[in-house]
Design a protein around this motif. Sequence first.
Motif, PDB file in Angstrom:
ATOM      1  N   THR A   3      40.418 -31.948  18.676  1.00 36.51           N
ATOM      2  CA  THR A   3      40.988 -32.745  17.601  1.00 36.51           C
ATOM      3  C   THR A   3      39.890 -33.547  16.931  1.00 36.51           C
ATOM      4  N   ALA A   4      40.000 -33.712  15.622  1.00 39.08           N
ATOM      5  CA  ALA A   4      38.982 -34.456  14.877  1.00 39.08           C
ATOM      6  C   ALA A   4      39.497 -35.838  14.506  1.00 39.08           C
ATOM      7  N   ARG A   5      38.578 -36.772  14.425  1.00 36.65           N
ATOM      8  CA  ARG A   5      38.859 -38.127  13.943  1.00 36.65           C
ATOM      9  C   ARG A   5      38.014 -38.342  12.692  1.00 36.65           C
ATOM     10  N   GLN A   6      38.581 -39.024  11.745  1.00 34.59           N
ATOM     11  CA  GLN A   6      37.888 -39.306  10.485  1.00 34.59           C
ATOM     12  C   GLN A   6      37.168 -40.649  10.590  1.00 34.59           C
ATOM     13  N   ILE A   7      35.958 -40.693  10.080  1.00 30.03           N
ATOM     14  CA  ILE A   7      35.189 -41.937  10.020  1.00 30.03           C
ATOM     15  C   ILE A   7      34.840 -42.171   8.555  1.00 30.03           C
ATOM     16  N   TYR A   8      35.024 -43.412   8.131  1.00 34.27           N
ATOM     17  CA  TYR A   8      34.818 -43.792   6.741  1.00 34.27           C
ATOM     18  C   TYR A   8      33.774 -44.895   6.636  1.00 34.27           C
ATOM     19  N   ILE A   9      33.257 -45.063   5.425  1.00 30.78           N
ATOM     20  CA  ILE A   9      32.441 -46.235   5.107  1.00 30.78           C
ATOM     21  C   ILE A   9      33.316 -47.176   4.297  1.00 30.78           C
ATOM     22  N   PHE A  10      33.404 -48.406   4.743  1.00 25.34           N
ATOM     23  CA  PHE A  10      33.954 -49.488   3.928  1.00 25.34           C
ATOM     24  C   PHE A  10      32.775 -50.076   3.172  1.00 25.34           C
ATOM     25  N   SER A  11      32.916 -50.199   1.873  1.00 24.54           N
ATOM     26  CA  SER A  11      31.895 -50.853   1.056  1.00 24.54           C
ATOM     27  C   SER A  11      32.595 -51.931   0.246  1.00 24.54           C
ATOM     28  N   TYR A  12      32.147 -53.163   0.446  1.00 21.77           N
ATOM     29  CA  TYR A  12      32.723 -54.300  -0.274  1.00 21.77           C
ATOM     30  C   TYR A  12      31.793 -54.639  -1.430  1.00 21.77           C
ATOM     31  N   PRO A  13      32.146 -54.229  -2.648  1.00 26.19           N
ATOM     32  CA  PRO A  13      31.254 -54.437  -3.797  1.00 26.19           C
ATOM     33  C   PRO A  13      30.998 -55.919  -4.067  1.00 26.19           C
ATOM     34  N   ASN A  14      29.798 -56.191  -4.569  1.00 25.20           N
ATOM     35  CA  ASN A  14      29.411 -57.548  -4.926  1.00 25.20           C
ATOM     36  C   ASN A  14      28.436 -57.452  -6.094  1.00 25.20           C
ATOM     37  N   PRO A  15      28.775 -58.018  -7.250  1.00 23.07           N
ATOM     38  CA  PRO A  15      27.892 -57.886  -8.414  1.00 23.07           C
ATOM     39  C   PRO A  15      26.577 -58.656  -8.270  1.00 23.07           C
ATOM     40  N   THR A  16      26.533 -59.634  -7.390  1.00 23.15           N
ATOM     41  CA  THR A  16      25.340 -60.476  -7.256  1.00 23.15           C
ATOM     42  C   THR A  16      24.439 -60.064  -6.105  1.00 23.15           C
ATOM     43  N   PHE A  17      25.042 -59.687  -4.978  1.00 26.32           N
ATOM     44  CA  PHE A  17      24.279 -59.357  -3.780  1.00 26.32           C
ATOM     45  C   PHE A  17      24.567 -57.920  -3.365  1.00 26.32           C
ATOM     46  N   ALA A  18      23.864 -57.470  -2.345  1.00 26.20           N
ATOM     47  CA  ALA A  18      24.117 -56.134  -1.817  1.00 26.20           C
ATOM     48  C   ALA A  18      25.550 -56.052  -1.288  1.00 26.20           C
ATOM     49  N   ALA A  19      26.189 -54.919  -1.505  1.00 25.20           N
ATOM     50  CA  ALA A  19      27.540 -54.695  -0.981  1.00 25.20           C
ATOM     51  C   ALA A  19      27.486 -54.695   0.542  1.00 25.20           C
ATOM     52  N   HIS A  20      28.549 -55.205   1.169  1.00 30.35           N
ATOM     53  CA  HIS A  20      28.634 -55.145   2.630  1.00 30.35           C
ATOM     54  C   HIS A  20      29.165 -53.771   3.020  1.00 30.35           C
ATOM     55  N   TRP A  21      28.509 -53.136   3.982  1.00 30.63           N
ATOM     56  CA  TRP A  21      28.927 -51.831   4.482  1.00 30.63           C
ATOM     57  C   TRP A  21      29.340 -51.941   5.946  1.00 30.63           C
ATOM     58  N   ALA A  22      30.353 -51.164   6.322  1.00 29.81           N
ATOM     59  CA  ALA A  22      30.809 -51.093   7.704  1.00 29.81           C
ATOM     60  C   ALA A  22      31.432 -49.722   7.943  1.00 29.81           C
ATOM     61  N   LEU A  23      31.481 -49.302   9.198  1.00 29.50           N
ATOM     62  CA  LEU A  23      32.219 -48.088   9.548  1.00 29.50           C
ATOM     63  C   LEU A  23      33.671 -48.460   9.785  1.00 29.50           C
ATOM     64  N   TRP A  24      34.573 -47.585   9.374  1.00 29.61           N
ATOM     65  CA  TRP A  24      36.014 -47.765   9.562  1.00 29.61           C
ATOM     66  C   TRP A  24      36.545 -46.521  10.250  1.00 29.61           C
ATOM     67  N   ILE A  25      37.214 -46.724  11.385  1.00 27.71           N
ATOM     68  CA  ILE A  25      37.832 -45.615  12.101  1.00 27.71           C
ATOM     69  C   ILE A  25      39.311 -45.950  12.283  1.00 27.71           C
ATOM     70  N   PRO A  26      40.189 -45.300  11.517  1.00 23.32           N
ATOM     71  CA  PRO A  26      41.625 -45.564  11.663  1.00 23.32           C
ATOM     72  C   PRO A  26      42.117 -45.194  13.055  1.00 23.32           C
TER      73      PRO A  26
END
Length: 156
Positions: A3-26
């Motif tokens: 069975t496979a599990r999906q892994i995603y990138i959460f990216s929280y955009p920010n016009p001033t600073f670098a976007a925050h990135w995290a892994l998301w596993i439902p």
Amino acid sequence: MPTARQIYIFSYPNPTFAAHWALWIPSSHDPKVGKVIQVTGDTISGYEHEFKRNYDAAASGRIPSVTLLSSVESRFVVDVPGDGSQTEDTTPHDAIEHAALSVDAPGPSLRKPSEQKTKVPIKNCQTWLRQLVEKLIADSIMSPEALDIVDQTPKN
């Protein structure tokens, strides 16, 4: 086939600073909640590892951009439901969490201009996540295409 599990990138955009990135596993039981694997902090103080369990992105009030990063075999992912409430820790329960802790969280990399003798590469959650994906590829957990997806993820 496993069975496979999906892994995603959460990216929280920010016009001033670098976007925050995290892994998301439902979660395999409820895809609206899951775990976030990330480093938190800033370039002045440095970063620390963090696993958020039973995380409900919709309830957080922050709306991330969500990008499918990779499918992995389910044996590499363990859901830790606990009592169902959101928790935060750094105790690894699966191969992906062990890999996350094996990649050092970035230390302080931004200094006052008067303290900088040479240009210092800025390291943040994005550089850490890229290194984590490289590790997961090296460990044959993710396919090499995942690195292309990381490199295409918006940085702001």
